[in-house]
Design an enzyme around this catalytic site. Sequence first.
Site, PDB file in Angstrom:
ATOM      1  N   ARG A   1     -13.269 -43.791 -29.888  1.00 10.79           N
ATOM      2  CA  ARG A   1     -13.650 -42.646 -29.045  1.00 10.79           C
ATOM      3  C   ARG A   1     -12.565 -41.572 -29.024  1.00 10.79           C
ATOM      4  O   ARG A   1     -12.880 -40.380 -28.957  1.00 10.79           O
ATOM      5  CB  ARG A   1     -14.001 -43.132 -27.637  1.00 10.79           C
ATOM      6  CG  ARG A   1     -15.412 -43.761 -27.579  1.00 10.79           C
ATOM      7  CD  ARG A   1     -15.669 -44.457 -26.284  1.00 10.79           C
ATOM      8  NE  ARG A   1     -17.082 -44.803 -26.092  1.00 10.79           N
ATOM      9  CZ  ARG A   1     -17.510 -45.626 -25.146  1.00 10.79           C
ATOM     10  NH1 ARG A   1     -16.643 -46.193 -24.306  1.00 10.79           N
ATOM     11  NH2 ARG A   1     -18.800 -45.888 -25.022  1.00 10.79           N
TER      12      ARG A   1
ATOM     13  N   HIS B   1     -21.404 -47.155 -28.661  1.00 12.27           N
ATOM     14  CA  HIS B   1     -21.682 -48.058 -27.544  1.00 12.27           C
ATOM     15  C   HIS B   1     -21.052 -49.411 -27.840  1.00 12.27           C
ATOM     16  O   HIS B   1     -21.036 -49.849 -28.988  1.00 12.27           O
ATOM     17  CB  HIS B   1     -23.203 -48.254 -27.386  1.00 12.27           C
ATOM     18  CG  HIS B   1     -23.558 -49.402 -26.475  1.00 12.27           C
ATOM     19  ND1 HIS B   1     -23.551 -49.274 -25.104  1.00 12.27           N
ATOM     20  CD2 HIS B   1     -23.863 -50.710 -26.734  1.00 12.27           C
ATOM     21  CE1 HIS B   1     -23.871 -50.454 -24.559  1.00 12.27           C
ATOM     22  NE2 HIS B   1     -24.066 -51.334 -25.528  1.00 12.27           N
TER      23      HIS B   1
ATOM     24  N   GLU C   1     -28.828 -57.148 -25.523  1.00 14.46           N
ATOM     25  CA  GLU C   1     -28.908 -55.906 -26.305  1.00 14.46           C
ATOM     26  C   GLU C   1     -29.190 -56.190 -27.782  1.00 14.46           C
ATOM     27  O   GLU C   1     -29.951 -55.466 -28.427  1.00 14.46           O
ATOM     28  CB  GLU C   1     -27.609 -55.109 -26.128  1.00 14.46           C
ATOM     29  CG  GLU C   1     -27.461 -54.573 -24.707  1.00 14.46           C
ATOM     30  CD  GLU C   1     -26.090 -53.976 -24.390  1.00 14.46           C
ATOM     31  OE1 GLU C   1     -25.899 -53.532 -23.245  1.00 14.46           O
ATOM     32  OE2 GLU C   1     -25.208 -53.961 -25.277  1.00 14.46           O
TER      33      GLU C   1
ATOM     34  N   ASN D   1     -20.212 -39.766 -26.650  1.00 14.62           N
ATOM     35  CA  ASN D   1     -18.963 -40.486 -26.916  1.00 14.62           C
ATOM     36  C   ASN D   1     -19.028 -41.454 -28.098  1.00 14.62           C
ATOM     37  O   ASN D   1     -18.340 -42.458 -28.127  1.00 14.62           O
ATOM     38  CB  ASN D   1     -18.468 -41.173 -25.637  1.00 14.62           C
ATOM     39  CG  ASN D   1     -19.476 -42.158 -25.100  1.00 14.62           C
ATOM     40  OD1 ASN D   1     -20.528 -42.357 -25.685  1.00 14.62           O
ATOM     41  ND2 ASN D   1     -19.142 -42.781 -23.988  1.00 14.62           N
TER      42      ASN D   1
ATOM     43  N   TYR E   1     -30.775 -48.241 -21.048  1.00 13.58           N
ATOM     44  CA  TYR E   1     -29.830 -47.737 -20.041  1.00 13.58           C
ATOM     45  C   TYR E   1     -30.379 -47.834 -18.618  1.00 13.58           C
ATOM     46  O   TYR E   1     -29.900 -47.130 -17.723  1.00 13.58           O
ATOM     47  CB  TYR E   1     -29.425 -46.303 -20.381  1.00 13.58           C
ATOM     48  CG  TYR E   1     -28.449 -46.227 -21.536  1.00 13.58           C
ATOM     49  CD1 TYR E   1     -27.131 -46.661 -21.395  1.00 13.58           C
ATOM     50  CD2 TYR E   1     -28.832 -45.726 -22.771  1.00 13.58           C
ATOM     51  CE1 TYR E   1     -26.233 -46.599 -22.449  1.00 13.58           C
ATOM     52  CE2 TYR E   1     -27.938 -45.662 -23.833  1.00 13.58           C
ATOM     53  CZ  TYR E   1     -26.633 -46.090 -23.661  1.00 13.58           C
ATOM     54  OH  TYR E   1     -25.736 -46.033 -24.708  1.00 13.58           O
TER      55      TYR E   1
ATOM     56  N   LYS F   1     -23.740 -43.669 -31.969  1.00 13.37           N
ATOM     57  CA  LYS F   1     -24.653 -42.786 -31.255  1.00 13.37           C
ATOM     58  C   LYS F   1     -24.955 -41.503 -32.053  1.00 13.37           C
ATOM     59  O   LYS F   1     -24.246 -41.194 -33.022  1.00 13.37           O
ATOM     60  CB  LYS F   1     -24.035 -42.463 -29.891  1.00 13.37           C
ATOM     61  CG  LYS F   1     -23.843 -43.704 -28.997  1.00 13.37           C
ATOM     62  CD  LYS F   1     -23.275 -43.296 -27.639  1.00 13.37           C
ATOM     63  CE  LYS F   1     -23.148 -44.472 -26.694  1.00 13.37           C
ATOM     64  NZ  LYS F   1     -22.656 -44.040 -25.352  1.00 13.37           N
TER      65      LYS F   1
HETATM   66  N1  UDP Z   1     -22.209 -41.506 -19.413  1.00 13.54           N
HETATM   67  C1  UDP Z   1     -22.286 -40.150 -19.083  1.00 13.54           C
HETATM   68  N2  UDP Z   1     -21.602 -39.689 -17.981  1.00 13.54           N
HETATM   69  C2  UDP Z   1     -20.850 -40.512 -17.191  1.00 13.54           C
HETATM   70  C3  UDP Z   1     -20.782 -41.878 -17.514  1.00 13.54           C
HETATM   71  C4  UDP Z   1     -21.469 -42.344 -18.626  1.00 13.54           C
HETATM   72  O1  UDP Z   1     -22.955 -39.393 -19.778  1.00 13.54           O
HETATM   73  O2  UDP Z   1     -20.267 -40.040 -16.201  1.00 13.54           O
HETATM   74  C5  UDP Z   1     -22.931 -42.003 -20.583  1.00 13.54           C
HETATM   75  C6  UDP Z   1     -21.979 -42.257 -21.777  1.00 13.54           C
HETATM   76  O3  UDP Z   1     -22.677 -41.952 -22.978  1.00 13.54           O
HETATM   77  C7  UDP Z   1     -21.711 -43.747 -21.634  1.00 13.54           C
HETATM   78  C8  UDP Z   1     -23.074 -44.256 -21.165  1.00 13.54           C
HETATM   79  O4  UDP Z   1     -23.534 -43.251 -20.280  1.00 13.54           O
HETATM   80  O5  UDP Z   1     -21.268 -44.322 -22.838  1.00 13.54           O
HETATM   81  C9  UDP Z   1     -23.048 -45.588 -20.449  1.00 13.54           C
HETATM   82  O6  UDP Z   1     -22.106 -45.519 -19.398  1.00 13.54           O
HETATM   83  P1  UDP Z   1     -21.088 -46.704 -19.118  1.00 13.54           P
HETATM   84  O7  UDP Z   1     -20.441 -46.444 -17.804  1.00 13.54           O
HETATM   85  O8  UDP Z   1     -21.774 -48.013 -19.303  1.00 13.54           O
HETATM   86  O9  UDP Z   1     -19.954 -46.476 -20.246  1.00 13.54           O
HETATM   87  P2  UDP Z   1     -19.594 -47.318 -21.548  1.00 13.54           P
HETATM   88  O10 UDP Z   1     -19.868 -48.768 -21.240  1.00 13.54           O
HETATM   89  O11 UDP Z   1     -20.455 -46.796 -22.662  1.00 13.54           O
HETATM   90  O12 UDP Z   1     -18.134 -47.039 -21.793  1.00 13.54           O
HETATM   91 MG    MG Z   2     -21.522 -49.710 -20.464  1.00 19.09          MG
END
Ligand code: UDP
Ligand code: MG
Length: 139
Positions: free
Chosen positions: A104, A117, A128, A114, A51, A11
């Site tokens: 991470r 992805h 994807e 973070n 997203y 990212k």
């Molecule tokens: N994200 C955020 N705040 C939150 C949860 C998620 O900004 O409370 C962002 C973060 O960049 C995350 C992405 O949205 O990686 C997608 O969320 P997901 O729950 O799918 O997490 P991931 O699968 O990336 O661990």
């Molecule tokens: Mg996710």
Amino acid sequence: MATNRTFTMLKPDAIENGHMGKILDMIIQAGFTIKAMKYTTLSTEQAKKFYEVHAERPFYGELVDYMTSGPIVAAILEKENAVADFRTLIGATDPAEAAEGTIRKYYAESKGRNAVHGSDSDENAEIEGKFHFAASEIF
Ligand code: UDP
Ligand code: MG
């Protein structure tokens, strides 16, 4: 059926902070093979679509702004049990909760910014991957 492939993005924060090489090295050292890769940017349209599942969440607007704020690296990775093993390698969404030794834990700035992805299922890995790569770009 498991496809043994997953999809990842490094990212904008990871690129901005100079962590591209170290993260790619961790991925390769963990046994993943790169089947497709590009250094690119997401348009607002693309980030919104990618997203879409989070469209109703309060962080959606911020997430789209962040993901379009600079270049990313998109890649398709192959390894036995790729989706689950890659989620283990990247660690929890929030770096404060990510296990020691995860990408991470080392490189994420925050729960939003973070670093990386990772697809959450074989089905999404396929969707994807196809979202970012034409068939001729996948090896
Ligand atoms: N994200 C955020 N705040 C939150 C949860 C998620 O900004 O409370 C962002 C973060 O960049 C995350 C992405 O949205 O990686 C997608 O969320 P997901 O729950 O799918 O997490 P991931 O699968 O990336 O661990
Ligand atoms: Mg996710």
